[in-house]
Design an enzyme around this catalytic site. Structure first.
Site, PDB file in Angstrom:
ATOM      1  N   ASP A   1       0.853  -1.191   0.000  1.00  0.00           N
ATOM      2  CA  ASP A   1       0.000   0.000   0.000  1.00  0.00           C
ATOM      3  C   ASP A   1       0.888   1.240   0.000  1.00  0.00           C
ATOM      4  O   ASP A   1       1.762   1.405   0.860  1.00  0.00           O
ATOM      5  CB  ASP A   1      -0.913  -0.004   1.229  1.00  0.00           C
ATOM      6  CG  ASP A   1      -2.130   0.872   1.030  1.00  0.00           C
ATOM      7  OD1 ASP A   1      -2.482   1.146  -0.132  1.00  0.00           O
ATOM      8  OD2 ASP A   1      -2.741   1.280   2.030  1.00  0.00           O
TER       9      ASP A   1
ATOM     10  N   HIS B   1      -3.476  14.187   1.616  1.00  0.00           N
ATOM     11  CA  HIS B   1      -3.711  13.248   2.700  1.00  0.00           C
ATOM     12  C   HIS B   1      -2.500  13.194   3.637  1.00  0.00           C
ATOM     13  O   HIS B   1      -2.643  13.239   4.867  1.00  0.00           O
ATOM     14  CB  HIS B   1      -3.983  11.860   2.111  1.00  0.00           C
ATOM     15  CG  HIS B   1      -4.075  10.765   3.118  1.00  0.00           C
ATOM     16  ND1 HIS B   1      -5.176  10.561   3.921  1.00  0.00           N
ATOM     17  CD2 HIS B   1      -3.180   9.783   3.459  1.00  0.00           C
ATOM     18  CE1 HIS B   1      -4.970   9.517   4.708  1.00  0.00           C
ATOM     19  NE2 HIS B   1      -3.775   9.029   4.449  1.00  0.00           N
TER      20      HIS B   1
ATOM     21  N   GLU C   1     -10.677   4.339   4.138  1.00  0.00           N
ATOM     22  CA  GLU C   1      -9.765   5.080   3.271  1.00  0.00           C
ATOM     23  C   GLU C   1     -10.052   4.675   1.830  1.00  0.00           C
ATOM     24  O   GLU C   1      -9.980   3.484   1.484  1.00  0.00           O
ATOM     25  CB  GLU C   1      -8.303   4.827   3.647  1.00  0.00           C
ATOM     26  CG  GLU C   1      -7.963   5.374   5.028  1.00  0.00           C
ATOM     27  CD  GLU C   1      -6.471   5.393   5.340  1.00  0.00           C
ATOM     28  OE1 GLU C   1      -5.667   5.069   4.441  1.00  0.00           O
ATOM     29  OE2 GLU C   1      -6.117   5.732   6.486  1.00  0.00           O
TER      30      GLU C   1
ATOM     31  N   GLN D   1      -3.488   2.526  15.158  1.00  0.00           N
ATOM     32  CA  GLN D   1      -2.430   2.878  14.212  1.00  0.00           C
ATOM     33  C   GLN D   1      -1.556   4.014  14.735  1.00  0.00           C
ATOM     34  O   GLN D   1      -0.326   3.948  14.654  1.00  0.00           O
ATOM     35  CB  GLN D   1      -3.055   3.276  12.875  1.00  0.00           C
ATOM     36  CG  GLN D   1      -2.038   3.664  11.811  1.00  0.00           C
ATOM     37  CD  GLN D   1      -2.710   4.177  10.540  1.00  0.00           C
ATOM     38  OE1 GLN D   1      -3.909   4.016  10.356  1.00  0.00           O
ATOM     39  NE2 GLN D   1      -1.935   4.807   9.684  1.00  0.00           N
TER      40      GLN D   1
ATOM     41  N   LYS E   1      -4.118  -1.787  10.657  1.00  0.00           N
ATOM     42  CA  LYS E   1      -4.517  -1.968   9.266  1.00  0.00           C
ATOM     43  C   LYS E   1      -4.793  -3.428   8.905  1.00  0.00           C
ATOM     44  O   LYS E   1      -5.565  -3.701   7.987  1.00  0.00           O
ATOM     45  CB  LYS E   1      -3.400  -1.467   8.337  1.00  0.00           C
ATOM     46  CG  LYS E   1      -3.096   0.012   8.433  1.00  0.00           C
ATOM     47  CD  LYS E   1      -4.078   0.827   7.626  1.00  0.00           C
ATOM     48  CE  LYS E   1      -3.579   2.238   7.431  1.00  0.00           C
ATOM     49  NZ  LYS E   1      -4.497   3.056   6.615  1.00  0.00           N
TER      50      LYS E   1
ATOM     51  N   THR F   1      -9.140  -5.593   4.898  1.00  0.00           N
ATOM     52  CA  THR F   1      -9.045  -4.674   3.771  1.00  0.00           C
ATOM     53  C   THR F   1     -10.015  -5.166   2.705  1.00  0.00           C
ATOM     54  O   THR F   1      -9.987  -6.344   2.341  1.00  0.00           O
ATOM     55  CB  THR F   1      -7.616  -4.624   3.194  1.00  0.00           C
ATOM     56  OG1 THR F   1      -6.695  -4.287   4.234  1.00  0.00           O
ATOM     57  CG2 THR F   1      -7.504  -3.587   2.074  1.00  0.00           C
TER      58      THR F   1
ATOM     59  N   THR G   1      -4.662   6.687   0.190  1.00  0.00           N
ATOM     60  CA  THR G   1      -5.904   7.454   0.250  1.00  0.00           C
ATOM     61  C   THR G   1      -5.879   8.601  -0.757  1.00  0.00           C
ATOM     62  O   THR G   1      -4.944   9.398  -0.774  1.00  0.00           O
ATOM     63  CB  THR G   1      -6.105   8.005   1.667  1.00  0.00           C
ATOM     64  OG1 THR G   1      -5.981   6.926   2.594  1.00  0.00           O
ATOM     65  CG2 THR G   1      -7.474   8.634   1.825  1.00  0.00           C
TER      66      THR G   1
END
Length: 443
Positions: free
Chosen positions: A139, A146, A210, A251, A263, A267, A370
């Site tokens: 990611d 952001h 996100e 986080q 995280k 997902t 994001t």
């Protein structure tokens, strides 16, 4: 670069009438690939309107020839990975054959219509699966807005990391907890600081979404062999929507080396891969770098990528609460953004990822990060929409949110469009927050 061809013809229409609706996600010009269960059997297929062309059933007919037949055979085993690993011409040949079969004027259209019950089941009856087997998930963090906002929320003197404008920053995500769109997103347990600064362990109090786009790797590269930026898109099969659900309370307390338990609990990925070829009509130059930004390193600069590395792609997030659903009210649009809000292109992400010789493999997933913009409406997570909780989001029914509550559902959507072309969508990427389980109990 992928050239425009007959499959992009804006005048073409399908005999599947739902594919011709002006707002259809899956018109004839899209034909995205996905995976599903049919009578308990793992299958792959292509979306058209509100139906799915079953590739295993199509392969059994023996109607296809040449590269299209080989591509269909590769996909008939229940996963897209073998097809994705083939040279791009095979998927392109299959796309052209499917376009002909599903076109109102296609040479094979009559034959397919006669066998529509077996070949084209309704999408609503499908149990969707992840569109391919995903071995690794990276990611990225590629929205300047952001990144800068979160740096300010954390009180950093320089809210942008020093490397941000020199390279696409990323972390290695958890592929095992990737899930297809739909169903519950269970609130995780974890450590966090409470408002008094004490460290607690319990259900995460600050849940967030996100909004991201993800690229799926087609053919990988050998270890030690980097991928040139202008060759990178030939290594990408296509794109999905991705919701990088975040337990921000966890986080922000744990993050030293990078995101971890905040995280890795879940997902969400939309079920259809919109192919690189389908997106060819919507290619554009990426946004120009601002004056004073450092020049691109040679491995991140490509003439073709500078011409066509961007996309005319709008994205949105909608929020539905339990009270809104009980009142019969629709979900509320809370984010509207554009892919132009990424500082780096996907080709640059691939080139940088492999610049040290790292080998990507078929089915690897690359998240954009994001996709937040400068405008308030383009803030693509709840943390930004509420200025880290200082300005609660007020919904039309009077409810407020500083974080997602149990029962809240987020639905992500995206649409590619360009003058004179048929716009295409990605389908929905949705998930609903479910209460944390009692500690130590399985779902």
């Amino acid at each position: 670069m992928t050239a425009l061809n007959l499959t992009h013809d804006p005048a073409a229409r399908s005999w599947v009438e739902t594919a011709n609706a002006p707002d259809a996600d899956f018109p004839l010009q899209n034909l995205p690939f996905g995976a599903f269960l049919r009578d308990g059997d793992a299958r792959t297929g292509v979306a058209i309107g509100d139906r799915v062309l079953d590739l295993k059933a199509l392969h059994a007919t023996g109607w296809l020839e040449g590269d299209a037949a080989l591509a269909c055979a590769a996909a008939a085993g229940g996963t897209l990975n073998p097809l994705m690993a083939m040279a791009p011409r095979y998927a392109s040949a299959l796309r052209a054959a499917l376009f002909d079969m599903l076109s109102a004027s296609g040479t094979l259209a009559t034959r397919v219509r006669e066998h529509a019950e077996a070949l084209l089941p309704g999408m609503e009856a499908m149990t969707m699966r992840l569109p391919c087997e995903i071995g690794d998930y990276t990611d990225f963090l590629t929205s300047l807005h952001h990144t800068e906002r979160h740096g300010r929320y954390k009180g950093l003197a320089d809210p942008l990391p020093p490397a941000f404008k020199s390279l696409p920053i990323a972390y290695h995500g958890r592929a095992s907890s990737l899930r297809v769109s739909g169903g519950e997103v269970r609130r995780p347990w974890g450590q966090y600081r409470d408002p008094d600064g004490a460290v607690r362990f319990g259900p995460a109090p600050a849940m967030d979404f996100e909004l991201e786009l993800a690229a799926v790797v087609a053919r990988g590269n050998a270890l030690t062999q980097p991928i040139a930026v202008d060759d990178a898109r030939a290594h990408l099969f296509g794109y999905c929507l991705l919701n990088d659900w975040s337990a921000k309370s966890i986080q922000w307390f744990e993050q030293v080396l990078g995101p971890f338990l905040g995280k890795s609990f879940h997902t969400s990925l939309s079920p259809w891969i919109v192919t690189e070829e389908a997106l060819a009509p919507f290619r554009k130059a990426p946004p120009a770098r601002a004056g004073g930004d450092p020049p691109l390193m040679p491995h991140l600069h490509g003439a073709r990528d500078q011409e066509t590395g961007g996309l005319h792609l709008t994205l949105e997030a909608r929020l539905s609460t339990g009270h809104l659903r009980a009142d019969g009210a629709p979900a509320i649009v809370i984010t509207q953004t554009h892919l132009d809000n990424l500082y780096w292109t996907f080709a640059q992400m691939v080139a940088h990822h492999t610049s040290n010789g790292c080998n990507l493999r078929t089915g690897d997933l690359l998240g954009s990060g994001t996709i937040s913009g400068a405008a308030d409406a383009a803030r693509a997570c709840l943390t930004e929409l509420t200025n880290a909780g200082k300005d609660p989001l007020v919904l039309p029914n009077g409810e407020t949110r500083t974080a997602l509550e149990d029962g809240d559902e987020i639905v992500l959507r995206a649409r590619a469009s360009a003058p004179g072309m048929v716009s295409i969508g990605f389908g929905a990427c949705r998930g609903r927050i479910a209460p944390a389980l009692p500690w130590g109990l399985a779902a």
